[in-house]
Write a protein that holds these residues in place. Structure first.
Motif, PDB file in Angstrom:
ATOM      1  N   ASN A  23       0.828  -1.216   0.000  1.00 13.74           N
ATOM      2  CA  ASN A  23       0.000   0.000   0.000  1.00 13.74           C
ATOM      3  C   ASN A  23       0.863   1.268   0.000  1.00 13.74           C
ATOM      4  N   GLY A  24       1.975   1.246   0.713  1.00 12.00           N
ATOM      5  CA  GLY A  24       2.884   2.395   0.693  1.00 12.00           C
ATOM      6  C   GLY A  24       3.482   2.623  -0.690  1.00 12.00           C
ATOM      7  N   LEU A  25       3.838   1.546  -1.359  1.00  9.85           N
ATOM      8  CA  LEU A  25       4.377   1.665  -2.720  1.00  9.85           C
ATOM      9  C   LEU A  25       3.319   2.178  -3.685  1.00  9.85           C
ATOM     10  N   VAL A  26       2.097   1.702  -3.550  1.00  5.94           N
ATOM     11  CA  VAL A  26       0.996   2.174  -4.398  1.00  5.94           C
ATOM     12  C   VAL A  26       0.774   3.669  -4.185  1.00  5.94           C
ATOM     13  N   ARG A  27       0.836   4.105  -2.937  1.00  2.26           N
ATOM     14  CA  ARG A  27       0.624   5.520  -2.625  1.00  2.26           C
ATOM     15  C   ARG A  27       1.679   6.408  -3.275  1.00  2.26           C
ATOM     16  N   VAL A  28       2.954   6.052  -3.153  1.00  2.00           N
ATOM     17  CA  VAL A  28       3.992   6.910  -3.741  1.00  2.00           C
ATOM     18  C   VAL A  28       3.987   6.831  -5.268  1.00  2.00           C
ATOM     19  N   ALA A  32       3.580  10.059  -7.799  1.00  2.00           N
ATOM     20  CA  ALA A  32       4.440  10.323  -8.953  1.00  2.00           C
ATOM     21  C   ALA A  32       3.588  10.527 -10.209  1.00  2.00           C
ATOM     22  N   GLU A  33       2.562   9.714 -10.372  1.00  2.00           N
ATOM     23  CA  GLU A  33       1.673   9.873 -11.533  1.00  2.00           C
ATOM     24  C   GLU A  33       0.943  11.207 -11.465  1.00  2.00           C
ATOM     25  N   GLU A  34       0.521  11.583 -10.264  1.00  2.00           N
ATOM     26  CA  GLU A  34      -0.120  12.884 -10.074  1.00  2.00           C
ATOM     27  C   GLU A  34       0.852  14.013 -10.419  1.00  2.00           C
ATOM     28  N   TYR A 138       7.189  16.577  -9.136  1.00  2.00           N
ATOM     29  CA  TYR A 138       7.271  15.259  -9.768  1.00  2.00           C
ATOM     30  C   TYR A 138       8.587  14.571  -9.397  1.00  2.00           C
ATOM     31  N   ASN A 139       9.688  15.279  -9.527  1.00  2.00           N
ATOM     32  CA  ASN A 139      10.990  14.680  -9.212  1.00  2.00           C
ATOM     33  C   ASN A 139      11.086  14.268  -7.739  1.00  2.00           C
ATOM     34  N   ALA A 140      10.463  15.036  -6.849  1.00  2.00           N
ATOM     35  CA  ALA A 140      10.470  14.663  -5.427  1.00  2.00           C
ATOM     36  C   ALA A 140       9.675  13.384  -5.205  1.00  2.00           C
ATOM     37  N   THR A 141       8.539  13.265  -5.875  1.00  2.00           N
ATOM     38  CA  THR A 141       7.745  12.039  -5.701  1.00  2.00           C
ATOM     39  C   THR A 141       8.438  10.845  -6.343  1.00  2.00           C
ATOM     40  N   VAL A 142       9.132  11.049  -7.448  1.00  2.00           N
ATOM     41  CA  VAL A 142       9.889   9.962  -8.076  1.00  2.00           C
ATOM     42  C   VAL A 142      11.037   9.542  -7.160  1.00  2.00           C
ATOM     43  N   ASP A 144      11.044   9.709  -3.923  1.00  2.00           N
ATOM     44  CA  ASP A 144      10.450   8.932  -2.834  1.00  2.00           C
ATOM     45  C   ASP A 144      10.077   7.529  -3.296  1.00  2.00           C
ATOM     46  N   LEU A 145       9.489   7.426  -4.474  1.00  2.00           N
ATOM     47  CA  LEU A 145       9.111   6.116  -5.010  1.00  2.00           C
ATOM     48  C   LEU A 145      10.340   5.244  -5.221  1.00  2.00           C
ATOM     49  N   ASN A 146      11.348   5.783  -5.894  1.00  2.00           N
ATOM     50  CA  ASN A 146      12.561   5.003  -6.171  1.00  2.00           C
ATOM     51  C   ASN A 146      13.272   4.584  -4.887  1.00  2.00           C
ATOM     52  N   THR A 147      13.269   5.458  -3.882  1.00  2.00           N
ATOM     53  CA  THR A 147      13.882   5.121  -2.605  1.00  2.00           C
ATOM     54  C   THR A 147      13.134   3.971  -1.935  1.00  2.00           C
ATOM     55  N   LYS A 148      11.809   4.044  -1.955  1.00  2.00           N
ATOM     56  CA  LYS A 148      11.014   2.960  -1.353  1.00  2.00           C
ATOM     57  C   LYS A 148      11.235   1.644  -2.086  1.00  2.00           C
ATOM     58  N   ILE A 149      11.289   1.708  -3.412  1.00  2.00           N
ATOM     59  CA  ILE A 149      11.468   0.491  -4.204  1.00  2.00           C
ATOM     60  C   ILE A 149      12.825  -0.155  -3.913  1.00  2.00           C
ATOM     61  N   GLN A 150      13.854   0.663  -3.711  1.00  2.00           N
ATOM     62  CA  GLN A 150      15.206   0.145  -3.515  1.00  2.00           C
ATOM     63  C   GLN A 150      15.508  -0.222  -2.066  1.00  2.00           C
ATOM     64  N   SER A 151      14.684   0.243  -1.130  1.00  2.00           N
ATOM     65  CA  SER A 151      14.968   0.040   0.293  1.00  2.00           C
ATOM     66  C   SER A 151      14.563  -1.358   0.747  1.00  2.00           C
ATOM     67  N   PHE A 152      15.373  -1.871   1.676  1.00  2.00           N
ATOM     68  CA  PHE A 152      15.041  -3.152   2.297  1.00  2.00           C
ATOM     69  C   PHE A 152      14.079  -2.871   3.435  1.00  2.00           C
ATOM     70  N   PRO A 153      13.081  -3.586   3.618  1.00  2.00           N
ATOM     71  CA  PRO A 153      12.616  -4.837   3.029  1.00  2.00           C
ATOM     72  C   PRO A 153      11.667  -4.648   1.849  1.00  2.00           C
ATOM     73  N   ASN A 154      11.364  -3.376   1.477  1.00  2.00           N
ATOM     74  CA  ASN A 154      10.432  -3.111   0.369  1.00  2.00           C
ATOM     75  C   ASN A 154      10.869  -3.784  -0.921  1.00  2.00           C
ATOM     76  N   VAL A 155      12.171  -3.873  -1.147  1.00  2.00           N
ATOM     77  CA  VAL A 155      12.696  -4.467  -2.364  1.00  2.00           C
ATOM     78  C   VAL A 155      12.224  -5.915  -2.530  1.00  2.00           C
TER      79      VAL A 155
END
Length: 188
Positions: A23-28, A32-34, A138-142, A144-155
């Protein structure tokens, strides 16, 4: 019996943890899409303003037809582009054309004094400020998204669930990355 309850408890905790991460990944991703949508809104506002600006300049600078025609022909490129990189490239090209249009306007003092032109110029300046703000958001949300995607345990969940890193909105003009050359002429 106790072991079964412990196993069920651990599985429940892991499921809740996985759902929370998803859900956190979906939110960020939605943010980014917004953010990209906000860029497109500002690009459309700018494209809609251009015919009025060109029309006003045309009244004064009739022999600058090539520049005016190019601006009109390319005004929707940035709004019609698909994807972040293509939009950024079309946006940069169109911004350059707007610079050429403003350079044409500088050659006509009576145009610069025209109230309609000044109002359009102010509107364009306001839109450019909103566009810069939308790009930063947009770049700030990207980020945040990229950080969440790359962070453990989210990865562990992001990849299998189809989350991919997004591109930043970047200006492709290499001149912005170079220091300007300043030279001072010899005194007469």
């Amino acid at each position: 019996m106790l072991t079964a309850l412990i196993v069920i408890g651990v599985v429940a905790v892991v499921l809740v943890w996985g759902v929370a991460i998803y859900n956190g990944l979906v939110r960020v991703r939605a943010l980014a899409e917004e953010g990209f949508s906000g860029i497109n809104v500002q690009l459309r506002r700018r494209a809609d303003l251009i015919p009025n600006l060109v029309s006003t300049v045309q009244g004064y600078a009739t022999h600058e037809r090539e520049t005016l025609t190019q601006v009109i022909e390319h005004r929707t490129d940035a709004t019609a582009a698909k994807g972040v990189a293509a939009t950024a490239q079309a946006d940069a090209a169109f911004t350059g054309m707007l610079g050429r249009l403003m350079a044409v306007a500088e050659a006509y003092p009576e145009l610069k004094a025209d109230a309609n032109f000044r109002q359009l110029q102010e509107e364009l300046s306001e839109i450019e400020e909103h566009l810069q703000s939308a790009r930063r958001y947009y770049n700030a949300t990207v980020r945040d998204l990229n950080t969440k995607i790359q962070s453990f345990p989210n990865v562990l969940i992001a990849g299998p669930m189809g989350f991919e890193q997004e591109e930043y909105y970047q200006d492709a003009d290499p001149a912005i990355h170079a220091a300007p050359v300043v030279t001072f002429g010899a005194k007469a």
